[in-house]
Design a protein around this motif. Structure first.
Motif, PDB file in Angstrom:
ATOM      1  N   TYR A   1       0.851  -1.184   0.000  1.00  8.02           N
ATOM      2  CA  TYR A   1       0.000   0.000   0.000  1.00  8.02           C
ATOM      3  C   TYR A   1       0.887   1.234   0.000  1.00  8.02           C
ATOM      4  O   TYR A   1       2.031   1.205   0.447  1.00  8.02           O
ATOM      5  CB  TYR A   1      -0.966   0.022   1.194  1.00  8.02           C
TER       6      TYR A   1
ATOM      7  N   GLN B   1      -7.440   9.808   5.367  1.00  8.31           N
ATOM      8  CA  GLN B   1      -6.225   9.348   4.710  1.00  8.31           C
ATOM      9  C   GLN B   1      -6.629   8.603   3.445  1.00  8.31           C
ATOM     10  O   GLN B   1      -7.631   7.877   3.428  1.00  8.31           O
ATOM     11  CB  GLN B   1      -5.406   8.423   5.615  1.00  8.31           C
TER      12      GLN B   1
ATOM     13  N   GLN C   1      -9.932   6.490   3.960  1.00  9.77           N
ATOM     14  CA  GLN C   1     -10.232   6.293   5.376  1.00  9.77           C
ATOM     15  C   GLN C   1     -10.759   7.606   5.963  1.00  9.77           C
ATOM     16  O   GLN C   1     -10.179   8.663   5.724  1.00  9.77           O
ATOM     17  CB  GLN C   1      -8.981   5.880   6.151  1.00  9.77           C
TER      18      GLN C   1
ATOM     19  N   LYS D   1      -5.171   5.984   0.422  1.00  9.88           N
ATOM     20  CA  LYS D   1      -4.120   5.042   0.074  1.00  9.88           C
ATOM     21  C   LYS D   1      -4.406   4.391  -1.284  1.00  9.88           C
ATOM     22  O   LYS D   1      -5.567   4.223  -1.670  1.00  9.88           O
ATOM     23  CB  LYS D   1      -4.007   3.924   1.124  1.00  9.88           C
TER      24      LYS D   1
ATOM     25  N   TYR E   1     -18.492   0.199   0.876  1.00  6.01           N
ATOM     26  CA  TYR E   1     -18.323   0.998   2.087  1.00  6.01           C
ATOM     27  C   TYR E   1     -18.223   0.070   3.292  1.00  6.01           C
ATOM     28  O   TYR E   1     -19.029  -0.852   3.460  1.00  6.01           O
ATOM     29  CB  TYR E   1     -19.502   1.955   2.253  1.00  6.01           C
TER      30      TYR E   1
ATOM     31  N   GLU F   1      -8.244   3.413  -1.416  1.00 11.82           N
ATOM     32  CA  GLU F   1      -8.900   3.330  -0.112  1.00 11.82           C
ATOM     33  C   GLU F   1      -8.972   4.731   0.493  1.00 11.82           C
ATOM     34  O   GLU F   1      -7.945   5.403   0.607  1.00 11.82           O
ATOM     35  CB  GLU F   1      -8.121   2.396   0.818  1.00 11.82           C
TER      36      GLU F   1
ATOM     37  N   ARG G   1     -12.182   4.317  12.490  1.00 17.00           N
ATOM     38  CA  ARG G   1     -12.341   4.799  11.114  1.00 17.00           C
ATOM     39  C   ARG G   1     -13.248   3.890  10.309  1.00 17.00           C
ATOM     40  O   ARG G   1     -13.353   2.687  10.555  1.00 17.00           O
ATOM     41  CB  ARG G   1     -10.978   4.893  10.420  1.00 17.00           C
TER      42      ARG G   1
ATOM     43  N   HIS H   1     -11.809  -1.984  12.611  1.00 20.59           N
ATOM     44  CA  HIS H   1     -11.205  -0.745  13.110  1.00 20.59           C
ATOM     45  C   HIS H   1     -12.181  -0.084  14.088  1.00 20.59           C
ATOM     46  O   HIS H   1     -13.392  -0.072  13.868  1.00 20.59           O
ATOM     47  CB  HIS H   1     -10.900   0.221  11.963  1.00 20.59           C
TER      48      HIS H   1
ATOM     49  N   GLU I   1     -14.021   2.947   6.079  1.00 25.47           N
ATOM     50  CA  GLU I   1     -13.230   2.898   4.850  1.00 25.47           C
ATOM     51  C   GLU I   1     -14.139   2.771   3.635  1.00 25.47           C
ATOM     52  O   GLU I   1     -15.181   2.101   3.674  1.00 25.47           O
ATOM     53  CB  GLU I   1     -12.250   1.712   4.894  1.00 25.47           C
ATOM     54  N   HIS I   2     -13.697   3.399   2.550  1.00 23.51           N
ATOM     55  CA  HIS I   2     -14.340   3.274   1.240  1.00 23.51           C
ATOM     56  C   HIS I   2     -13.312   2.656   0.290  1.00 23.51           C
ATOM     57  O   HIS I   2     -12.189   3.171   0.185  1.00 23.51           O
ATOM     58  CB  HIS I   2     -14.769   4.639   0.691  1.00 23.51           C
ATOM     59  N   TRP I   3     -13.667   1.582  -0.388  1.00 14.01           N
ATOM     60  CA  TRP I   3     -12.774   0.956  -1.361  1.00 14.01           C
ATOM     61  C   TRP I   3     -13.342   1.147  -2.760  1.00 14.01           C
ATOM     62  O   TRP I   3     -14.503   0.792  -3.025  1.00 14.01           O
ATOM     63  CB  TRP I   3     -12.634  -0.543  -1.092  1.00 14.01           C
TER      64      TRP I   3
ATOM     65  N   THR J   1      -6.424   7.450  12.011  1.00 18.14           N
ATOM     66  CA  THR J   1      -6.181   6.598  10.833  1.00 18.14           C
ATOM     67  C   THR J   1      -4.831   5.887  10.901  1.00 18.14           C
ATOM     68  O   THR J   1      -4.288   5.479   9.880  1.00 18.14           O
ATOM     69  CB  THR J   1      -6.261   7.439   9.534  1.00 18.14           C
TER      70      THR J   1
END
Length: 479
Positions: free
Chosen positions: A375, A385, A457, A387, A434, A455, A405, A402, A407-409, A462
């Motif tokens: 990453y 953040q 965050q 990535k 999501y 990604e 946080r 987590h 995360e969205h991919w 984070t």
């Protein structure tokens, strides 16, 4: 086909962080795994390939830091080289590693000749190296702990030296070691060369049983700890993990101090092939091709009125240099080093300052390698953040959650198999998923091409330590 008992068993010592070659070499990717000299291979891969002559060498073994295990395995696979991989839970200097090598070899044949070699050296003549090992092995079989002594080309202050003794009758060209000399100053180095001294390469050849006897005589605590660590080792995937508690008891001492300077049966074979331990940026400049102005260049670089310099540029950025002589300029995506070649050996001091001031760039690269791929941070700010993530075919991240946080991919290449709590979904290119705070999730690449995604965050924290691993196929610890 060569008699297996006549082959030399190479052990590649792969520890160390190489901080004098910062910012390319850091704890997250030490110099032996970087492409510092060869644009297509790391020095570790080149070292492993150097012992590929099956008429001389048995299948190699690697002793590496546990944190580097997946880099070692991946780079060996890339080079098409099979090797045993033994993992040190912590660095205890070279004597403990040599003890493990001798014990490991003795399990199969106590009279096996072992070759200890560093993972980060550059040798300009592979055939001459193999020939030298074959010749030195004769002395090792006769009961000597042999080393390769390099004929000096200049009064180097970065290397130790070896004073030559009388001839060893049992091995043509081999000499007894009169004494070892620590790294000298410039005047001392010139005097040593005038006296016929050799550079100490750090390559050692010995019969496994005889090295065990030397360690028992001169460093019994090292041997006892190494034996217990190997006896209680565990197998993890394709790795042998030394027992951490036992290995930690080994005194931290080099094989030079522990055995070589104490034994009465040290031998040296003088050799003259091109060699460097590429320990500083100046040494890197010396082994790289240079243009008519004495410049060595890597990456996107433009220079004007610059001579006798090394300019190393990584990533997409353009590095430019004007009107300088005898300098080193190293530009990476997150750090830049500028130093004179003469002072390049002090970069290790600089890294110490960076650590003391808590600069993350001291040890971590922007691109961080993991057993499943890598990453790279793209952007970071308050409460977010971004990535870029790459997962190799068949790669699988840990099942995790987590606390701070979400995360969205967004998949930009390949297909992702996403576990989200009790659901399993496929996410294709230009599709997103999501992952709410606290959700149990995992990412897998089920395809035949690398999976790449972005990604994002979002949350109050984070950091990487907000990862609670529940299950991991790579044997990494929870949290």
């Amino acid at each position: 086909m060569a008699d297996p008992s006549a082959l030399v068993l190479p052990f590649i010592l792969c520890g160390g962080s190489g901080t004098r070659l910062w910012p390319v070499s850091r704890e997250s990717m030490p110099k032996q795994f970087a492409r510092l000299v060869d644009v297509s291979e790391s020095t570790f891969q080149t070292t492993a390939r150097r012992v590929g002559d099956t008429d001389v060498f048995a299948q190699p073994a690697v002793i590496a830091a546990a944190e580097s295990r997946f880099i070692v395995a991946e780079q060996l696979a890339q080079a098409g080289i099979a090797a045993d991989i033994i993992l040190e839970p912590e660095g205890r200097d070279s004597a403990a590693a040599v003890a493990v090598a001798a014990l490991h070899a003795a399990r199969f044949n106590p009279e096996t000749v072992v070759l200890i070699m560093a993972a980060d050296h550059v040798i300009g003549d592979v055939a001459a190296f193999a020939s030298a090992v074959r010749a030195a092995a004769v002395g090792a079989r006769a009961g000597y702990t042999m080393t390769l002594g390099i004929e000096p080309t200049h009064p180097a202050t970065d290397y130790g030296y070896i004073h030559r003794g009388g001839a060893i009758a049992e091995a043509e060209g081999a000499l007894a070691v009169a004494r070892f000399v620590e790294k000298p100053d410039a005047e001392g180095a010139a005097a040593l060369i005038a006296e016929g001294a050799l550079w100490n390469s750090g390559y050692f050849l010995f019969r496994a049983d005889l090295m065990l006897a030397e360690l028992e005589a001169h460093a019994p605590e090292v041997l006892a700890s190494a034996r217990a660590a190997l006896d209680n080792a565990t197998t993890d995937l394709d790795f042998v993990r030394l027992d951490a508690a036992a290995f930690a008891k080994a005194p931290k001492i080099s094989i030079d101090y522990a055995v070589m300077e104490r034994t009465t049966r040290a031998g040296v074979l003088p050799v003259s092939f091109p060699w460097s331990d590429v320990g500083t940026w100046d040494a890197v400049w010396q082994v790289l091709p240079q243009d008519t102005y004495g410049n060595a260049v890597r990456g996107r670089v433009e220079m004007l009125d610059t001579t006798n310099s090394l300019v190393h540029s990584e990533g997409e950025g353009l590095t430019t240099v004007v009107g300088l002589d005898n300098v080193v300029v190293v530009a990476t995506p997150d750090a830049v080093l500028v130093t004179s070649k003469a002072q390049s050996g002090r970069v290790k001091e600089l890294v110490g300052v960076l650590r003391a001031r808590a600069h993350p760039e001291a040890d971590a690269h922007r691109r961080m390698y993991r057993p499943w791929g890598w990453y790279q941070r793209v952007d970071i700010g308050e409460r977010f953040q971004v990535k870029r993530i790459m997962v190799t075919p068949g790669g699988r991240l840990s099942l995790q959650k987590h606390y701070h946080r979400a995360e969205h991919w967004v998949v930009v290449r390949g297909t992702a198999e996403v576990t989200l709590n009790d659901d399993l979904v496929l996410v294709h290119e230009n599709e997103a998923v999501y992952l709410p705070i606290g959700s149990m999730h995992r990412l897998t690449n089920p395809g035949k091409i690398p999976l790449e995604l972005i990604e994002v965050q979002v949350g109050s924290y984070t950091g990487e330590d907000d990862i609670i691993r529940v299950e991991d196929i790579y044997g990494r610890s929870p949290g």
